[in-house]
Scaffold this motif. Structure first.
Motif, PDB file in Angstrom:
ATOM      1  N   VAL A  73       0.844  -1.200   0.000  1.00 56.49           N
ATOM      2  CA  VAL A  73       0.000   0.000   0.000  1.00 56.49           C
ATOM      3  C   VAL A  73       0.880   1.251   0.000  1.00 56.49           C
ATOM      4  O   VAL A  73       2.112   1.179  -0.019  1.00 56.49           O
ATOM      5  CB  VAL A  73      -0.964  -0.016   1.208  1.00 56.49           C
ATOM      6  N   SER A  74       0.205   2.414   0.024  1.00 55.94           N
ATOM      7  CA  SER A  74       0.902   3.686  -0.181  1.00 55.94           C
ATOM      8  C   SER A  74       1.971   3.988   0.862  1.00 55.94           C
ATOM      9  O   SER A  74       2.949   4.679   0.586  1.00 55.94           O
ATOM     10  CB  SER A  74      -0.113   4.835  -0.223  1.00 55.94           C
ATOM     11  N   ASP A  75       1.827   3.466   2.074  1.00 56.75           N
ATOM     12  CA  ASP A  75       2.844   3.738   3.104  1.00 56.75           C
ATOM     13  C   ASP A  75       4.011   2.753   3.039  1.00 56.75           C
ATOM     14  O   ASP A  75       4.900   2.762   3.896  1.00 56.75           O
ATOM     15  CB  ASP A  75       2.206   3.730   4.494  1.00 56.75           C
ATOM     16  N   GLY A  76       3.995   1.872   2.027  1.00 63.80           N
ATOM     17  CA  GLY A  76       5.105   0.946   1.828  1.00 63.80           C
ATOM     18  C   GLY A  76       4.991  -0.371   2.573  1.00 63.80           C
ATOM     19  O   GLY A  76       5.872  -1.229   2.441  1.00 63.80           O
ATOM     20  N   THR A  77       3.947  -0.538   3.360  1.00 65.20           N
ATOM     21  CA  THR A  77       3.776  -1.786   4.117  1.00 65.20           C
ATOM     22  C   THR A  77       3.039  -2.823   3.276  1.00 65.20           C
ATOM     23  O   THR A  77       2.293  -2.486   2.354  1.00 65.20           O
ATOM     24  CB  THR A  77       3.007  -1.543   5.423  1.00 65.20           C
ATOM     25  N   ILE A  78       3.283  -4.077   3.616  1.00 65.30           N
ATOM     26  CA  ILE A  78       2.574  -5.186   2.950  1.00 65.30           C
ATOM     27  C   ILE A  78       1.315  -5.493   3.753  1.00 65.30           C
ATOM     28  O   ILE A  78       1.369  -5.698   4.960  1.00 65.30           O
ATOM     29  CB  ILE A  78       3.479  -6.421   2.854  1.00 65.30           C
ATOM     30  N   ARG A  79       0.186  -5.522   3.051  1.00 72.55           N
ATOM     31  CA  ARG A  79      -1.089  -5.820   3.688  1.00 72.55           C
ATOM     32  C   ARG A  79      -1.688  -7.081   3.068  1.00 72.55           C
ATOM     33  O   ARG A  79      -1.473  -7.369   1.893  1.00 72.55           O
ATOM     34  CB  ARG A  79      -2.082  -4.669   3.519  1.00 72.55           C
ATOM     35  N   TYR A  80      -2.389  -7.836   3.897  1.00 74.68           N
ATOM     36  CA  TYR A  80      -3.098  -9.014   3.403  1.00 74.68           C
ATOM     37  C   TYR A  80      -4.547  -8.616   3.139  1.00 74.68           C
ATOM     38  O   TYR A  80      -5.225  -8.061   4.019  1.00 74.68           O
ATOM     39  CB  TYR A  80      -3.032 -10.159   4.421  1.00 74.68           C
ATOM     40  N   ILE A  81      -5.013  -8.894   1.916  1.00 74.83           N
ATOM     41  CA  ILE A  81      -6.344  -8.473   1.489  1.00 74.83           C
ATOM     42  C   ILE A  81      -7.187  -9.709   1.179  1.00 74.83           C
ATOM     43  O   ILE A  81      -6.742 -10.622   0.470  1.00 74.83           O
ATOM     44  CB  ILE A  81      -6.270  -7.589   0.224  1.00 74.83           C
ATOM     45  N   CYS A  82      -8.398  -9.719   1.732  1.00 72.69           N
ATOM     46  CA  CYS A  82      -9.373 -10.746   1.383  1.00 72.69           C
ATOM     47  C   CYS A  82     -10.369 -10.111   0.415  1.00 72.69           C
ATOM     48  O   CYS A  82     -11.022  -9.114   0.764  1.00 72.69           O
ATOM     49  CB  CYS A  82     -10.081 -11.274   2.622  1.00 72.69           C
ATOM     50  N   MET A  83     -10.465 -10.672  -0.795  1.00 71.26           N
ATOM     51  CA  MET A  83     -11.373 -10.109  -1.788  1.00 71.26           C
ATOM     52  C   MET A  83     -12.521 -11.091  -2.034  1.00 71.26           C
ATOM     53  O   MET A  83     -12.319 -12.215  -2.485  1.00 71.26           O
ATOM     54  CB  MET A  83     -10.628  -9.832  -3.100  1.00 71.26           C
TER      55      MET A  83
END
Length: 357
Positions: A73-83
């Motif tokens: 994401v925009s702040d450079g962190t890795i996020r886990y997304i459930c779609m």
């Protein structure tokens, strides 16, 4: 535009990402809400923002209702997304995106804790149990050699023999009295666990859980095999209690065993006691020597030792005096039979160093 997927503009006030994209390798965005662009796009407005190593997850969405992938994401962190997926037509897919990073982190942590717990438990060879007091149900978690997971064994409607199959039925009273007693730190009994063939010594440690009213709700604990410990304990005790030359109980151990029996069976009067000494023992010592005297005591002790058993205790009181306690004297253990055997043996010669008596 997302308007063709929704009857109103609710997609723009949803606290989650909403995106429509092409169901092909390009993953080209057709339309998305403001939340998606501000939170998940990371300046990628053309196609779905997915980490390269997870693009294979999105490659085949056939028969899938949801997928979980990583994105930066925009702040450079890795996020886990459930779609969550809805197929609008053959070419377009509508996705509702939820950030599940915290849940994923907790899941990884719990899996790691479970793995550590399992390895620790397997290393200790302990069995963990959970006893639901209200339902009287027991669940055992048993380490199995060669398997990474614990074997779960549920025993509904717990009965005396369901879990605690004791070698000595008299121990059921001891177990019942103490299993719910929170002041007792641990309980040691000889029992056969479900699936085992042999009775072995086990030590039970417990922790107690109560409801809001203070009533006992569940018991958690461990069942530890202490067979080796008991074996070494027995060996050590025998070294202390058993005469190393005569191989019968010494005076203190013999008297202690007799007292233990009398105290544990206060209503029983079915026992007999022999006190046996060797006549003219001083003459043997003076005439044939101390070595011969010691040999006579040893030979007579070996003869008496043959009567030893669960219901007969033989001990050496003093130099030439023995004691024999008989519980429930009958048959081959009757007073008459044992007396007859002793008299018979003493009428036969004892061959000693320097002569015979």
């Amino acid at each position: 535009m997302l308007k063709k997927y929704f009857k109103d503009e609710s997609y723009n006030i949803m606290p989650c990402g909403v995106v429509a994209f092409q169901n092909d390798s390009t993953l080209k965005i057709i339309s998305a809400n403001d939340y998606y662009y501000s939170t998940y796009a990371n300046e990628n407005f053309e196609s779905l923002n997915i980490c390269e190593e997870d693009k294979n997850i999105i490659a085949d969405l056939k028969d899938k209702n949801e997928v979980v992938y990583k994105c930066i994401v925009s702040d450079g962190t890795i996020r886990y997304i459930c779609m969550h997926l809805t197929k609008y037509n053959e070419n377009d897919i509508l996705g509702i995106l939820i950030d599940v990073t915290e849940q994923h982190t907790n899941l990884v942590r719990m899996k790691d804790e479970r793995r550590c717990f399992t390895f620790a438990l397997k290393s200790s060879k302990n069995i963990v149990f959970e006893h639901n007091v209200a339902d009287d149900n027991m669940t055992l978690y048993i380490p199995v050699k060669g398997q990474t997971e614990l074997k779960k064994l549920s025993i509904p409607n717990n009965t005396e023999d369901a879990v605690y199959e004791l070698a000595d039925k008299r121990d059921y009273g001891y177990l019942k009295e103490n299993i719910y007693n929170e002041k007792v730190e641990n309980i040691s009994v000889r029992m056969k666990l479900p699936g085992n063939k042999n009775y072995e010594w086990h030590r039970i440690f417990r922790n107690f859980e109560h409801d809001e009213k203070g009533n006992l709700k569940r018991i958690f604990g461990t069942i530890t095999n202490i067979e080796d410990e008991k074996h070494h304990e027995k060996e050590l005790k025998e070294k202390i209690e058993i005469d190393p030359v005569l191989h019968v109980y010494n005076r203190n151990a013999g008297v202690e065993r007799i007292n233990e029996y009398i105290k544990s069976n206060p209503e029983s009067r079915d026992y007999a006691l022999f006190v046996i000494d060797i006549d003219d023992f001083r003459k043997v010592n003076d005439g044939l020597g101390i070595v011969a005297g010691d040999e006579l005591v040893q030979q007579f002790g070996s003869f008496l030792k043959e009567f030893n058993g669960d219901d007969v205790i033989v001990c050496h009181l003093t130099s030439d005096v023995y004691c024999m306690a008989i519980y429930d004297p009958c048959g081959n253990k009757s007073v008459e039979h044992i007396h007859k055997e002793i008299v018979k043996r003493t009428r036969e010669p004892f061959y000693l160093v320097g002569g015979q008596v």
